[in-house]
Design a protein around this motif. Sequence first.
Motif, PDB file in Angstrom:
ATOM      1  N   ASN A  32     -19.839   6.696 -29.372  1.00  0.00           N
ATOM      2  CA  ASN A  32     -19.542   6.793 -28.020  1.00  0.00           C
ATOM      3  C   ASN A  32     -20.435   6.930 -26.976  1.00  0.00           C
ATOM      4  OD1 ASN A  32     -16.408   6.713 -28.682  1.00  0.00           O
ATOM      5  ND2 ASN A  32     -16.896   8.302 -29.550  1.00  0.00           N
ATOM      6  N   PRO A  33     -21.201   5.719 -26.768  1.00  0.00           N
ATOM      7  CA  PRO A  33     -22.226   5.815 -25.807  1.00  0.00           C
ATOM      8  C   PRO A  33     -22.048   6.713 -24.568  1.00  0.00           C
ATOM      9  CG  PRO A  33     -21.555   3.579 -25.942  1.00  0.00           C
ATOM     10  CD  PRO A  33     -20.799   4.285 -26.947  1.00  0.00           C
ATOM     11  N   GLU A  34     -20.437   6.854 -24.161  1.00  0.00           N
ATOM     12  CA  GLU A  34     -20.199   7.741 -22.899  1.00  0.00           C
ATOM     13  C   GLU A  34     -20.877   8.865 -22.864  1.00  0.00           C
ATOM     14  OE1 GLU A  34     -16.799   4.890 -23.811  1.00  0.00           O
ATOM     15  OE2 GLU A  34     -18.317   5.989 -24.783  1.00  0.00           O
ATOM     16  N   PHE A  35     -21.150   9.466 -24.292  1.00  0.00           N
ATOM     17  CA  PHE A  35     -21.471  10.784 -24.360  1.00  0.00           C
ATOM     18  C   PHE A  35     -23.119  10.934 -23.838  1.00  0.00           C
ATOM     19  CE2 PHE A  35     -17.769  11.618 -27.118  1.00  0.00           C
ATOM     20  CZ  PHE A  35     -17.595  13.128 -26.620  1.00  0.00           C
ATOM     21  N   ASN A  36     -23.582  10.157 -23.744  1.00  0.00           N
ATOM     22  CA  ASN A  36     -25.156  10.001 -23.143  1.00  0.00           C
ATOM     23  C   ASN A  36     -25.262  10.738 -21.950  1.00  0.00           C
ATOM     24  OD1 ASN A  36     -26.721   8.795 -25.321  1.00  0.00           O
ATOM     25  ND2 ASN A  36     -25.924   6.629 -24.705  1.00  0.00           N
ATOM     26  N   VAL A  37     -23.881  10.845 -21.031  1.00  0.00           N
ATOM     27  CA  VAL A  37     -24.118  11.281 -19.599  1.00  0.00           C
ATOM     28  C   VAL A  37     -24.173  12.793 -19.851  1.00  0.00           C
ATOM     29  CG1 VAL A  37     -21.573  11.631 -19.394  1.00  0.00           C
ATOM     30  CG2 VAL A  37     -23.115  11.108 -17.497  1.00  0.00           C
ATOM     31  N   LEU A  38     -23.639  13.260 -20.914  1.00  0.00           N
ATOM     32  CA  LEU A  38     -23.707  14.787 -21.381  1.00  0.00           C
ATOM     33  C   LEU A  38     -25.001  15.241 -21.702  1.00  0.00           C
ATOM     34  CD1 LEU A  38     -20.262  15.406 -23.255  1.00  0.00           C
ATOM     35  CD2 LEU A  38     -20.604  15.401 -20.792  1.00  0.00           C
ATOM     36  N   GLY A  39     -26.025  14.217 -21.961  1.00  0.00           N
ATOM     37  CA  GLY A  39     -27.227  14.468 -22.565  1.00  0.00           C
ATOM     38  C   GLY A  39     -28.160  14.524 -21.089  1.00  0.00           C
ATOM     39  N   THR A  40     -27.711  14.522 -19.932  1.00  0.00           N
ATOM     40  CA  THR A  40     -28.370  14.376 -18.736  1.00  0.00           C
ATOM     41  C   THR A  40     -28.460  15.862 -18.071  1.00  0.00           C
ATOM     42  OG1 THR A  40     -26.576  14.015 -17.417  1.00  0.00           O
ATOM     43  CG2 THR A  40     -27.982  12.122 -18.221  1.00  0.00           C
ATOM     44  N   ASN A  41     -29.499  16.028 -17.212  1.00  0.00           N
ATOM     45  CA  ASN A  41     -29.601  17.509 -16.505  1.00  0.00           C
ATOM     46  C   ASN A  41     -28.963  17.652 -15.405  1.00  0.00           C
ATOM     47  OD1 ASN A  41     -31.342  18.647 -18.700  1.00  0.00           O
ATOM     48  ND2 ASN A  41     -32.574  16.995 -17.939  1.00  0.00           N
ATOM     49  N   TYR A  42     -28.683  19.130 -15.113  1.00  0.00           N
ATOM     50  CA  TYR A  42     -27.924  19.274 -13.844  1.00  0.00           C
ATOM     51  C   TYR A  42     -26.583  18.880 -13.721  1.00  0.00           C
ATOM     52  CZ  TYR A  42     -32.479  21.298 -12.471  1.00  0.00           C
ATOM     53  OH  TYR A  42     -33.752  21.810 -12.372  1.00  0.00           O
ATOM     54  N   LEU A  43     -25.641  19.012 -15.048  1.00  0.00           N
ATOM     55  CA  LEU A  43     -24.464  18.703 -14.913  1.00  0.00           C
ATOM     56  C   LEU A  43     -23.619  19.842 -14.272  1.00  0.00           C
ATOM     57  CD1 LEU A  43     -24.024  17.586 -18.475  1.00  0.00           C
ATOM     58  CD2 LEU A  43     -23.750  15.887 -16.590  1.00  0.00           C
ATOM     59  N   PHE A  44     -24.132  21.125 -14.359  1.00  0.00           N
ATOM     60  CA  PHE A  44     -23.609  22.317 -13.840  1.00  0.00           C
ATOM     61  C   PHE A  44     -24.280  22.700 -12.830  1.00  0.00           C
ATOM     62  CE2 PHE A  44     -22.392  21.560 -18.299  1.00  0.00           C
ATOM     63  CZ  PHE A  44     -21.021  21.367 -18.247  1.00  0.00           C
ATOM     64  N   GLU A  45     -24.015  23.532 -11.725  1.00  0.00           N
ATOM     65  CA  GLU A  45     -24.450  24.053 -10.741  1.00  0.00           C
ATOM     66  C   GLU A  45     -24.838  25.408 -11.049  1.00  0.00           C
ATOM     67  OE1 GLU A  45     -23.020  23.600  -6.856  1.00  0.00           O
ATOM     68  OE2 GLU A  45     -22.401  21.510  -7.336  1.00  0.00           O
ATOM     69  N   ASP A  46     -23.827  26.090 -11.756  1.00  0.00           N
ATOM     70  CA  ASP A  46     -24.285  27.345 -11.896  1.00  0.00           C
ATOM     71  C   ASP A  46     -23.145  27.943 -13.100  1.00  0.00           C
ATOM     72  OD1 ASP A  46     -21.935  27.676 -10.707  1.00  0.00           O
ATOM     73  OD2 ASP A  46     -22.836  28.125  -8.619  1.00  0.00           O
ATOM     74  N   GLN A  47     -23.305  29.124 -13.247  1.00  0.00           N
ATOM     75  CA  GLN A  47     -22.181  29.756 -14.294  1.00  0.00           C
ATOM     76  C   GLN A  47     -20.796  29.375 -13.925  1.00  0.00           C
ATOM     77  OE1 GLN A  47     -22.827  33.961 -15.172  1.00  0.00           O
ATOM     78  NE2 GLN A  47     -20.876  34.169 -16.417  1.00  0.00           N
ATOM     79  N   GLU A  48     -20.406  29.955 -12.516  1.00  0.00           N
ATOM     80  CA  GLU A  48     -18.971  29.539 -12.246  1.00  0.00           C
ATOM     81  C   GLU A  48     -18.714  28.196 -12.406  1.00  0.00           C
ATOM     82  OE1 GLU A  48     -16.506  29.692  -8.161  1.00  0.00           O
ATOM     83  OE2 GLU A  48     -18.323  30.365  -8.149  1.00  0.00           O
TER      84      GLU A  48
END
Length: 338
Positions: free
Chosen positions: A110-126
Amino acid sequence: MKTLISTLLFGMTAASLIGCGSGDAGGEASEEAEGETVELVAATINPSDSLLARSLTAFADEVENQSDGAIEFTVHTGGQAGDASSLYQSVITGDIDVIYSDPDWFAEHNPEFNVLGTNYLFEDQEHFESVVNESDKLSYFEDLLVEDPGLKTVMYAGGLERNIISTFPIESIEDLEGQDMRSGGSSTEMEWWKNLGANPSTIDFSEVYTAIQTGVVDGSQNSLDAMIEQRFGEVADYVARTQHELTLGFVVMNNERYESLDSELQEAIQTASEEVQAEYISKAFEQAEEDMETLESEFGVEFTEPDREEFIERSRVQMEEIAEEQGIEEEVEDIFVK
């Protein structure tokens, strides 16, 4: 919890370890006979003392506890049941029941998972915890895995931050211009380095220490615990706390195997996941400060705090491009834009 028995003691091979799994992918899933103990095999390439391996082991222990021993796990760590590629193939075929995996492997189906390999998906722990601990927040990706290649997401692991270790100080993104930096084999990471102005070179993880030591590359991006385990601080003096990635890992189970279990055992797996996931993700964030202290005291590493805004801006271009290419802009915005 059963533990992995020495191969020297029993003369077992890696193939025989995998063979402990539940079986034949081509066979029809069937519910366990009433009263029969269900034996499951879990595996990861992560070392047994690493947080990710410990979270998998804790999950297995808690499943046994929640099922009152009706499920028994054998857990193989440190790649003793195979490398990442073979573990991925083995959980698909059902030769191994459960594995911890980085999302990069799922892009094969599923090539859609490539997006999860990019950076700054999350801003912080919360932000991270609000995504992984909220039921169905990542259901789009979970559904893709069930459909192809037939994997059930049973838990999330991670929360470890990744930073840049280098032989030169990084005070701003401009300091990376023209620098030779180690990259893993994924095209996503290669493109990210280029977006930051660096010259990426694909180098196997086992060769990073020597590559930095000999000047083949000037640095690498890794989790703090990996920098300690691999002793990168002996050959590189600086860590830029870019926090460009908060590790998002999947604990997945062969879906046919999962569906073969009765509802009580499925509930035991789900309950164990809820308890262990929250605990170990919290531990990952707590570990960052401890790892920083270790790198400073044991290796004399100096930390820099570059302005992350330009790092975020250049990194999120990649996320947006992949989302547009795959037609999942709405899903990505709903999940990752805070």
